[in-house]
Scaffold this active site. Structure first.
Site: not given
Lengths: 361, 265
Positions: B53-55
């Site tokens: 997940f890019e966060a």
């Protein structure tokens, strides 16, 4: 500056030639939309480096550091750990001709945009260097759509990695970073990065300029009174933004003892010298979420987005005006805003919805 | 026996998305259907698919259910690695993300995607979208790009308004190399009515599978550019009752994504 090097995007782009010319001029006459690396360095060198108590209210911090024409670097990611309490205070205080820099954000940008639409003499945003401005599951951002569609804001488009690398370059004290994205997309032509030949491999490599916001605004789980901060869950790009900014305002769910910080120094994600203000603000990312503390208030996002979308479709500002009157200008503090909009039992519910994800204080 | 009528369009997309993921891989997911498809894959044929997940999380265990977005705090639950955007995009640029799983508003025959605006100009767009977000970086540096779209003529266009996420560019063999990106590029396009791949030599989009009851001609009708047709073309596989149960009760029990209607304003 222009390098004369591009990928083959120049042969297939559908972007109008006059727009490309205008965008190319921004590269050619490159200007930092915040501090230059030299100014940022000088500001860092000039700071008092002792462990001093930096606690103050957000209102005091915003009053001290946020001025017209500044670049505000916004932390968090979309709806997570977004520094809404600080933005709320910026809206209250008012500031004109702001530049916003962030990777992905939602209500922080829309709150500022809405304030501008209601009263541009009080608050205005002239441009944003960004990767993404929207709400994810809830939909696209109506006020970005309105401002962009009416040429009321200048945009500088990067990827999330690109903006993160720009803050990281600022954090590292280097003027740019090479990244392996943007090239071959239209962002290569419209943003302010440039393609170069790598001096070692001879291959095309995209460079993005360092970003040094004048004021970085970041919300964290915990910090001591000096500004040593802990973040749980996603770090987003908060450490890099805090490090890159000339001044950093930190809001924190709780202020913890310095000895607690010293017990697990590996957990410090932001070190005290880069922080200028420490503002204890429980629910400081509401209606966003903070890992370990509380989950999103979807209801408020939907309510505000609905008001904004009504304005976009109708052009009638009454709903927006009322929102700002009710929830900003007739409240003294962010605590008052929260008390006005969220019943106590709802706050407890939002805390429960986090599911008790473990944090160390 | 499940028939086409039992499966709604988004369930078809999620199931097909799950099918194309191989086990023992890392998938960099976008919000919504990519998350649902990956969760289904983990529950069925690919238990060792791990998500970015890019966060900033890797290989979380989604025991609080589907994250509402890629920045949702729930996407960090029981992760093995939780940092920020720089960390996971570094990992991707380094070569450790096998699939980019992204959406877009428009796609062309070379898999270039637009998610920046539609209509008007870059300076004065008719509809300005949020922007690249992670998509441009994922399409550049994950090894293979999987795009998820609803099949509509206005989305499958001859030329996209703006290339936000790089595909094969103009189709030339060195387009991506000259762009300075690392991933091999477009791999699959998943829609509610068809599954597309790309021809190895021309890098043009190729119809691999179509929804039972449709035909290659009917799919071509929905696309504004000329499709190549795979010599091995076949009908799409329908989910079983068990698959539908998993999608409806485990992956997206509230129907945030799966129960939407395929009509947009």
């Amino acid at each position: 500056m222009l390098t004369g090097i591009n990928s083959k995007i120049t042969e297939i782009t559908q972007v109008d030639k006059d727009i490309l010319d205008r965008q190319r001029a921004r590269k050619e006459n490159f200007e930092h939309w915040g501090a230059t690396p030299e100014q940022a360095r000088k500001a860092a060198v000039g700071k008092v480096k002792g462990l001093v108590d930096k606690r103050m209210t957000i209102g005091e911090a915003v009053g001290k550091y946020v001025k017209d024409g500044m670049n505000i670097g916004i932390g968090g990611f979309v709806n997570t750990r977004v520094p809404t309490a600080i933005i709320w205070n910026i809206v209250k205080k008012g500031a004109r001709d702001l530049t916003l820099s962030f990777q992905s954000n939602s209500i922080c940008c829309e709150w500022l945009a809405g304030a501008m639409i209601v009263n541009p003499d009080h608050l205005s945003v002239k441009r944003a260097e960004l990767a993404w401005w929207g709400y994810e599951i809830i939909g696209i951002a109506p006020l970005l759509r309105y401002l962009a569609g009416n040429e009321m804001i200048e945009l500088d488009d990067y990827t999330n990695y690109g903006m993160s690398a720009r803050f990281r370059a600022g954090a590292m004290g280097v003027p740019f970073l090479p990244v392996r994205d943007h090239g071959g997309s239209d962002m290569e032509l419209v943003n302010r990065g440039v393609m170069m030949k790598c001096p070692f491999t001879g291959e095309n490599t995209y460079l993005v300029p360092a970003c040094h916001p004048d004021v970085g605004i970041v919300h964290v789980n915990a910090a001591d009174m000096y500004g040593n901060a802990r973040i749980f869950g996603a770090l987003c790009t908060c450490p890099e933004i805090a490090m890159a900014s000339v001044h950093t305002i930190l809001s924190t769910e709780v202020v913890i003892d310095n000895m607690a910080i010293r017990k697990y120094p590996n957990l410090t994600e932001i070190p005290y010298p880069v922080v200028d203000a420490v503002c204890e603000q429980p629910f400081g990312a509401y209606p966003g979420a903070v890992y370990g503390d509380y989950w999103f208030d979807m209801e408020h996002f939907l309510m505000f987005r609905g008001i904004c979308d009504n304005f976009r479709k109708s052009g009638n500002k009454d709903g927006l005006k009322k929102y700002y009157d009710d929830y900003f200008f007739s409240c003294d503090t962010f605590d008052d805003f929260i008390a006005k909009i969220v019943p106590h039992k709802k706050l407890i519910q939002l805390m429960k919805m986090d599911g008790g994800q473990p944090v160390i204080l | 026996m499940v028939t086409v009528a039992d499966v709604n369009p988004y369930e078809m997309i999620a199931y097909t998305g799950s099918r194309v993921l191989e086990d023992q891989t890392i998938v960099f997911v976008g919000t919504g259907l990519p998350i649902i498809a990956s969760m289904h894959a983990q529950l069925t044929h690919a238990p060792n698919v791990n998500l970015i997940f890019e966060a900033g999380s890797l290989a979380s265990i989604l025991d609080q259910g589907m994250p509402m977005s890629v920045g949702d705090t729930r996407a960090f639950r029981n992760a093995v690695y939780a940092k920020g955007l720089c960390a996971v995009f570094d990992l991707t640029q380094r070569g450790y993300a096998d699939y980019a799983f992204i959406g877009g508003a428009q796609i062309d025959m070379y898999g270039n995607l637009c998610s920046t605006y539609e209509g008007g100009t870059y300076a004065r767009p008719r509809v300005r979208f949020p922007g690249s977000g992670g998509a441009g970086a994922m399409a550049a540096n994950c090894e293979k790009t999987i795009a998820i779209m609803v099949l509509e003529k206005r989305r499958f266009v001859k030329k996209v308004d703006f290339i936000t996420s790089i595909g094969f560019g103009d189709g030339s063999f060195d387009y991506r190399r000259k762009a300075g990106v690392m991933g091999s590029g477009p791999y699959r396009v998943i829609t509610n009515q068809a599954l597309f791949g790309y021809d190895r030599d021309t890098r043009r989009m190729m119809l691999l599978e179509y929804l039972p009851g449709k035909s290659p001609e009917a799919i071509q009708e929905m696309v504004d550019f000329e499709l190549l047709i795979s010599p091995g073309i076949k009908e799409m596989e329908l989910p079983t009752e068990h698959d539908l149960m998993l999608l409806r009760t485990k992956c997206d029990p509230d129907g945030f994504f799966l129960k939407r209607k395929v009509v947009e304003n």
